[in-house]
Scaffold this active site. Sequence first.
Site, PDB file in Angstrom:
ATOM      1  N   ASP A  34      -0.172  -7.577   1.923  1.00 61.70           N
ATOM      2  CA  ASP A  34       0.343  -6.201   1.800  1.00 61.70           C
ATOM      3  C   ASP A  34       1.870  -6.214   1.860  1.00 61.70           C
ATOM      4  O   ASP A  34       2.473  -5.963   2.893  1.00 61.70           O
ATOM      5  CB  ASP A  34      -0.250  -5.352   2.938  1.00 61.70           C
ATOM      6  CG  ASP A  34       0.043  -3.867   2.781  1.00 61.70           C
ATOM      7  OD1 ASP A  34       0.505  -3.467   1.696  1.00 61.70           O
ATOM      8  OD2 ASP A  34      -0.195  -3.130   3.753  1.00 61.70           O
ATOM      9  N   SER A  84       4.290   2.416   8.400  1.00 58.06           N
ATOM     10  CA  SER A  84       3.944   1.390   7.412  1.00 58.06           C
ATOM     11  C   SER A  84       5.130   1.066   6.528  1.00 58.06           C
ATOM     12  O   SER A  84       5.891   1.951   6.136  1.00 58.06           O
ATOM     13  CB  SER A  84       2.834   1.896   6.492  1.00 58.06           C
ATOM     14  OG  SER A  84       1.626   1.921   7.161  1.00 58.06           O
ATOM     15  N   HIS A 138       0.833  -1.217   0.000  1.00 61.27           N
ATOM     16  CA  HIS A 138       0.000   0.000   0.000  1.00 61.27           C
ATOM     17  C   HIS A 138       0.862   1.260   0.000  1.00 61.27           C
ATOM     18  O   HIS A 138       0.356   2.352  -0.260  1.00 61.27           O
ATOM     19  CB  HIS A 138      -1.008  -0.020   1.155  1.00 61.27           C
ATOM     20  CG  HIS A 138      -0.476   0.408   2.471  1.00 61.27           C
ATOM     21  ND1 HIS A 138      -0.056  -0.468   3.447  1.00 61.27           N
ATOM     22  CD2 HIS A 138      -0.277   1.647   2.986  1.00 61.27           C
ATOM     23  CE1 HIS A 138       0.361   0.211   4.487  1.00 61.27           C
ATOM     24  NE2 HIS A 138       0.244   1.493   4.245  1.00 61.27           N
TER      25      HIS A 138
HETATM   26  C1  4AZ Z   1      -0.746   3.834   9.194  1.00 58.25           C
HETATM   27  O1  4AZ Z   1      -1.650   4.636   9.023  1.00 58.25           O
HETATM   28  C2  4AZ Z   1      -0.784   2.934  10.376  1.00 58.25           C
HETATM   29  N1  4AZ Z   1      -1.172   0.983  14.933  1.00 58.25           N
HETATM   30  C3  4AZ Z   1       0.138   1.926  10.505  1.00 58.25           C
HETATM   31  C4  4AZ Z   1       0.107   1.098  11.594  1.00 58.25           C
HETATM   32  C5  4AZ Z   1      -0.839   1.268  12.558  1.00 58.25           C
HETATM   33  C6  4AZ Z   1      -1.763   2.297  12.457  1.00 58.25           C
HETATM   34  C7  4AZ Z   1      -1.728   3.124  11.346  1.00 58.25           C
HETATM   35  C8  4AZ Z   1      -0.861   0.352  13.726  1.00 58.25           C
HETATM   36  O2  4AZ Z   1       0.195   3.764   8.409  1.00 58.25           O
END
Ligand code: 4AZ
Length: 234
Positions: A92, A186, A41
Amino acid sequence: IFGGETASIADYPFLVNIRRGKQFRCGGALISPRCVLTAAHCLERRHQQVHDLFVHAQQQCLDDPTPETHLRQAWFAWVPPKYQPGRSLDADLAVIILRQPFDKSANASTVPVDFNDLPEGANLTVIGWGMTSNEDHNWNQCLQATNVSLVPQCDCVQQMGKYLPVTNNMFCALGANSTDACAGDSGGPLLHAGRSAGIVSWGYGCGSGLPGVNTRLSSSAMTWFLKSFLEQHC
Ligand code: 4AZ
């Protein structure tokens, strides 16, 4: 990272950040000098259109200058066919191949992938430049890390399945005092005994007490694709 501590990039020399143009998007990990493991993503658009993606190695804070030796342009990205954005975040995972591999002058290293199932309650470390709360007006943009533990899959399904489908290609993790990955983390790795066992994928914000959801690299679908791709292209 929510609730974590300052970390030194010197301790994670395989960790990179991925940008579209100059804009920071995601974390990632070098699994070979020319291949970066991240979340699908993070690419938004699928497959080919990756020429405006850049990979920065050895950055402590996002506004630190990146010398050319620490900077690479993406050449190609591979995403498992199972990844169908929109319906869920299943599978993902993406491997970005760099136009040119990092060489010794980058002082970067690589991290092996852990293809074995995580033991119950496994302790993991998650790292990234992401936010430290849901509304981070003072986001310091410097590297943070925290320890998290593997959450039983039934609890993961129960707690997170109401937001998006939780599949066997995912696992949940959460730290003591609800420490967790947050927006911007992420694509970064979850480390287990010096290997990457997962990729930060999604969650319902951070700091809410709900676990973060991560791509499970030991799931047979992920392992099979990743291994054959690595052998051929990385
Ligand atoms: C994000 O928005 C995201 N708490 C990644 C991980 C988590 C929350 C949001 C996990 O990229």
